[in-house]
Design a protein around this motif. Structure first.
Motif, mmCIF file in Angstrom:
data_model
loop_
_atom_site.group_PDB
_atom_site.id
_atom_site.type_symbol
_atom_site.label_atom_id
_atom_site.label_comp_id
_atom_site.label_asym_id
_atom_site.label_seq_id
_atom_site.Cartn_x
_atom_site.Cartn_y
_atom_site.Cartn_z
ATOM 1 N N LEU A 1 11.248 0.440 -3.620
ATOM 2 C CA LEU A 1 10.599 0.463 -2.316
ATOM 3 C C LEU A 1 10.663 -0.893 -1.621
ATOM 4 O O LEU A 1 10.252 -1.025 -0.479
ATOM 5 N N ILE B 1 9.029 -3.662 -2.421
ATOM 6 C CA ILE B 1 7.749 -4.363 -2.313
ATOM 7 C C ILE B 1 7.370 -4.953 -3.662
ATOM 8 O O ILE B 1 6.191 -5.134 -3.958
ATOM 9 N N GLY C 1 2.271 -3.171 -1.006
ATOM 10 C CA GLY C 1 2.858 -2.583 0.189
ATOM 11 C C GLY C 1 1.814 -1.902 1.042
ATOM 12 O O GLY C 1 0.701 -1.637 0.596
ATOM 13 N N THR C 2 2.140 -1.653 2.278
ATOM 14 C CA THR C 2 1.272 -0.838 3.119
ATOM 15 C C THR C 2 1.737 0.606 3.012
ATOM 16 O O THR C 2 2.768 0.884 2.415
ATOM 17 N N SER D 1 3.170 2.448 4.993
ATOM 18 C CA SER D 1 4.444 2.792 5.624
ATOM 19 C C SER D 1 5.642 2.404 4.761
ATOM 20 O O SER D 1 6.771 2.778 5.072
ATOM 21 N N ASP D 2 5.401 1.659 3.665
ATOM 22 C CA ASP D 2 6.515 1.352 2.766
ATOM 23 C C ASP D 2 6.902 2.549 1.908
ATOM 24 O O ASP D 2 7.902 2.509 1.210
ATOM 25 N N TYR D 3 6.104 3.577 1.951
ATOM 26 C CA TYR D 3 6.307 4.690 1.030
ATOM 27 C C TYR D 3 6.899 5.925 1.701
ATOM 28 O O TYR D 3 6.752 7.027 1.215
#
Lengths: 261, 244
Positions: free
Chosen positions: A83, A85, A90-91, A93-95
């Motif tokens: 991902l 991160i 991560g936030t 939106s990284d997922y």
């Protein structure tokens, strides 16, 4: 090969344990309470045999082919290195890939669920063809996909599960007021049938993998709860599907008196 | 003979078609997103063949065995006219099919581990086994109760959504009182109790019952049993967690 045979035997045992109490209740009532022979006994028993053998082959085939790969991919996709991160937090939106994969997988596995096909066949027969097998399966699959996307989002953000569930219940209640009466019971049923044999193992792997890689999430506490999302969202989409069909039928026939869909 | 062969091939083909979306999804993410080759291709093909054969056998068995016996029992019990036997049958069916359900056994063991980790019960094998067994009995009781309630509703012709609304309220009210560790498991336990064999049989029971009683519409009144069976375990499991 021996591994495959061992797995066949294991699954057959588990399925038989599932079927025997059922068979005992059915036969017990038929013979002792109703005191009637079972009509077409040999055909019924053959049918039970088909169901058990079919389910065993189905489960072993999935376990052999798709589950290991599905689980592996759930782990890879939730890996912080993939991902981008790694080393940081991560936030949500990284997922995005995770939500996409979860939704696609839930759609595919829910529409292939044997229990859903069974209920759709029954609903099709009872409604005289007004409810299509394929239409119902797609509506339920879409619901499962949306539900799991939201469920994975919840694991990533760590928001409490009961807020989501209460909001979903509120939407379902409002929809119930406006949905055609004929669909309501079937819609409620379609929540429970999505999670029988195919969906649960894949979804559970995804939830546990996700909760295990995100800092601050406890796999056992946050990993659970995904199935609840997969169970409740199809109710909304099936009600919505019926409302849409109802609305279009009414719009097409504004001058005619309203007909039942 | 050739017609029979053709029919077999047709069901096999529909089995493959049902599985196709899963293969496409996994293939796409494996090759396009993760950019890795698919391992053990021959095992996957063999597994897919097993799944296709299994699904077509399962569906054929439903039409031959489970659907007819579920409906004929519902008719016979409705004709017998004994409410007590009908409700007892409903309870036995719900309880009996759930208590031995493999997914439930797995989930109950998992829940016992969570409870031991959270300090709710002592962290010993005996305490965990005890907790898991209690949980299994609780869920089986809840499914039995659900089928009884659902059959009673079909007899009375009550609208399904009043009862579901009541169930939702029960879930919402109980959530703050249940230990936080059990909430996720309780919510999930609703879904896992309904297996691929129980669902067709219970559906056939409901539809058969609704079509054998005058003034009941099988479409409006016949469905809904599964909905109860996936709602009551949530309430019962949270109550179990709160009371232990």
């Amino acid at each position: 090969m021996t591994e495959l045979l061992a797995r066949l035997a294991d699954t057959a045992l588990a399925t038989l344990r599932d079927v025997l109490p059922l068979l005992a209740v059915l036969l017990g009532f038929q013979l002792w309470i109703l005191r009637q022979p079972i009509p077409q006994l040999r055909r019924v028993l053959a049918g039970f045999g088909y169901v058990v053998v079919g389910l065993v082959l189905f489960l072993v085939g999935l376990e052999e082919a798709l589950f290991p790969l599905g689980r592996l991919m759930a782990r890879q996709l939730t890996d912080p290195a993939f991902l981008g991160i790694a080393g940081g937090v991560g936030t949500w939106s990284d997922y995005l890939w995770v939500y996409g994969f979860a939704a696609a997988l839930a759609f595919a596995s829910a529409t292939a669920e044997p229990a859903l096909i069974a209920v759709a066949m029954k609903a099709n027969a009872v409604s005289g063809g007004a409810i299509g097998v394929r239409g119902l399966r797609v509506a339920v699959g879409l619901g499962a996909a949306l539900g799991i996307a939201l469920g994975t989002f919840r694991i990533v953000t760590g928001l409490p599960i009961h807020y989501f569930i209460m909001a979903i219940y509120a939407v379902i209640m409002v929809q119930t007021l406006y949905a055609p009466r004929m669909i309501i019971a079937l819609a409620y049923d379609s929540g429970g049938v999505t999670t029988s044999t195919v969906t649960v193992p894949l979804v559970a792997a995804l939830g546990l993998g996700l909760a295990g890689t995100i800092p601050g999430r406890d796999p056992v506490v946050d990993g659970f709860g995904l199935i609840a999302f997969v169970c409740s969202f199809p109710i909304m989409t099936v009600l919505g599907y019926a409302q849409l069909a109802d609305w279009r039928a009414r719009r097409a026939a504004t001058r005619q008196p309203r007909r039942e869909i | 003979m050739s017609a029979r062969l053709l029919a077999t091939l047709a069901t096999l083909f529909s089995g493959v078609r049902d599985l196709l979306p899963i293969i496409v999804v996994i293939g796409f993410f494996q090759i396009a997103v993760l950019q890795q080759p698919v391992p053990h291709l021959e095992r996957i093909l063999l597994g897919a063949l097993l799944v296709a054969i299994g699904l077509s056998l399962f569906l054929r068995g439903l039409e031959m065995g489970l659907f007819p016996i579920g409906e004929s029992l519902a008719y016979a019990l409705a004709r017998k006219g004994s409410l007590a036997w009908l409700l007892l049958f409903a309870f036995a069916l719900g309880f009996g099919t759930t208590v031995a359900e493999p997914t439930l056994i797995a989930i109950a063991g998992e829940a016992a581990r969570v409870a031991a980790g959270g300090g709710v019960i002592a962290d010993s094998d005996a305490a965990r086994a005890d907790y898991a067994f209690g949980l299994r009995i609780t869920v089986a009781l809840s499914v039995g109760t659900a089928i009884v309630l659902g059959v009673f509703r079909i007899l009375k012709g009550w609208p399904v959504h009043y009862l579901i609304l009541g169930g939702y309220l029960g879930v919402v009210v109980l959530t703050p009182f249940a230990p936080a560790e059990i909430v996720g498991i309780a919510y999930d336990s609703g879904g896992v109790t309904t297996s691929s064999i129980t669902v067709p049989l219970v559906t056939a029971l409901g539809v058969g019952l609704a079509s054998s009683i005058r003034g009941r519409n099988p479409m409006i009144d016949g469905f809904g049993l599964i909905a109860f069976a996936s709602l009551t375990p949530m309430i019962f499991v949270m109550a179990y967690g709160a009371l232990r």
